[in-house]
Design a protein around this motif. Structure first.
Motif, PDB file in Angstrom:
ATOM      1  N   PRO A   1       7.637  10.615  -1.545  1.00 50.87           N
ATOM      2  CA  PRO A   1       6.480  11.467  -1.219  1.00 50.87           C
ATOM      3  C   PRO A   1       5.193  10.858  -1.771  1.00 50.87           C
ATOM      4  CG  PRO A   1       8.232  12.732  -2.292  1.00 50.87           C
ATOM      5  CD  PRO A   1       8.597  11.280  -2.394  1.00 50.87           C
ATOM      6  N   ILE A   2       4.156  10.828  -0.941  1.00 55.31           N
ATOM      7  CA  ILE A   2       2.870  10.255  -1.319  1.00 55.31           C
ATOM      8  C   ILE A   2       1.801  11.319  -1.111  1.00 55.31           C
ATOM      9  CG2 ILE A   2       1.159   8.475  -0.806  1.00 55.31           C
ATOM     10  CD1 ILE A   2       3.504   6.671   0.073  1.00 55.31           C
ATOM     11  N   VAL A   3       1.071  11.636  -2.171  1.00 56.46           N
ATOM     12  CA  VAL A   3       0.017  12.647  -2.108  1.00 56.46           C
ATOM     13  C   VAL A   3      -1.018  12.223  -1.059  1.00 56.46           C
ATOM     14  CG1 VAL A   3      -1.835  13.767  -3.392  1.00 56.46           C
ATOM     15  CG2 VAL A   3       0.369  13.333  -4.498  1.00 56.46           C
ATOM     16  N   GLY A   4      -1.351  13.147  -0.176  1.00 59.89           N
ATOM     17  CA  GLY A   4      -2.333  12.868   0.860  1.00 59.89           C
ATOM     18  C   GLY A   4      -1.736  12.399   2.166  1.00 59.89           C
ATOM     19  N   CYS A   5      -0.436  12.109   2.179  1.00 61.67           N
ATOM     20  CA  CYS A   5       0.241  11.661   3.389  1.00 61.67           C
ATOM     21  C   CYS A   5       1.177  12.750   3.893  1.00 61.67           C
ATOM     22  CB  CYS A   5       1.060  10.396   3.123  1.00 61.67           C
ATOM     23  SG  CYS A   5       0.068   8.968   2.670  1.00 61.67           S
ATOM     24  N   PRO A   6       1.419  12.797   5.205  1.00 63.53           N
ATOM     25  CA  PRO A   6       2.345  13.799   5.729  1.00 63.53           C
ATOM     26  C   PRO A   6       3.729  13.642   5.093  1.00 63.53           C
ATOM     27  CG  PRO A   6       1.251  12.628   7.520  1.00 63.53           C
ATOM     28  CD  PRO A   6       0.884  11.931   6.247  1.00 63.53           C
TER      29      PRO A   6
END
Length: 93
Positions: free
Chosen positions: A83-88
């Motif tokens: 999971p990457i903050v700011g990405c879907p």
């Protein structure tokens, strides 16, 4: 990591997407943050900077191709969904 086209996996289409974005402008927006910028934000760099050099360029596409077809190292963040903050959120696919 490296899933430029956001289809839930790292494959040849991601390297092609990145090359198209860099050289042809065929992908004018990037997949993270608000998607309105052609320059990478923090989430996009985490997602697409496969070689971990802090930039988004030809070397990232080559790095992905080397990983996929030449036995090279996985992207900087690994080969599992992260999971990457700011990405879907694509890790559930």
């Amino acid at each position: 990591p490296g899933d430029a086209n956001q289809d839930g996996g790292l494959d040849l289409s991601d390297a092609v997407w990145l090359l198209g974005h860099i050289f042809l402008g065929t992908a004018p927006t990037l997949p993270c943050e608000d998607g309105s910028s052609a320059s990478p934000g923090p989430g996009e760099l985490l997602l697409l900077d496969s070689n971990g050099d802090g930039g988004l360029d030809l070397s990232d596409a080559v790095f992905v191709l080397q990983f996929l077809f030449g036995g090279g190292m996985p992207p900087e963040l690994g080969s599992e969904c992260v999971p990457i903050v700011g990405c879907p959120g694509k890790c559930s696919l």
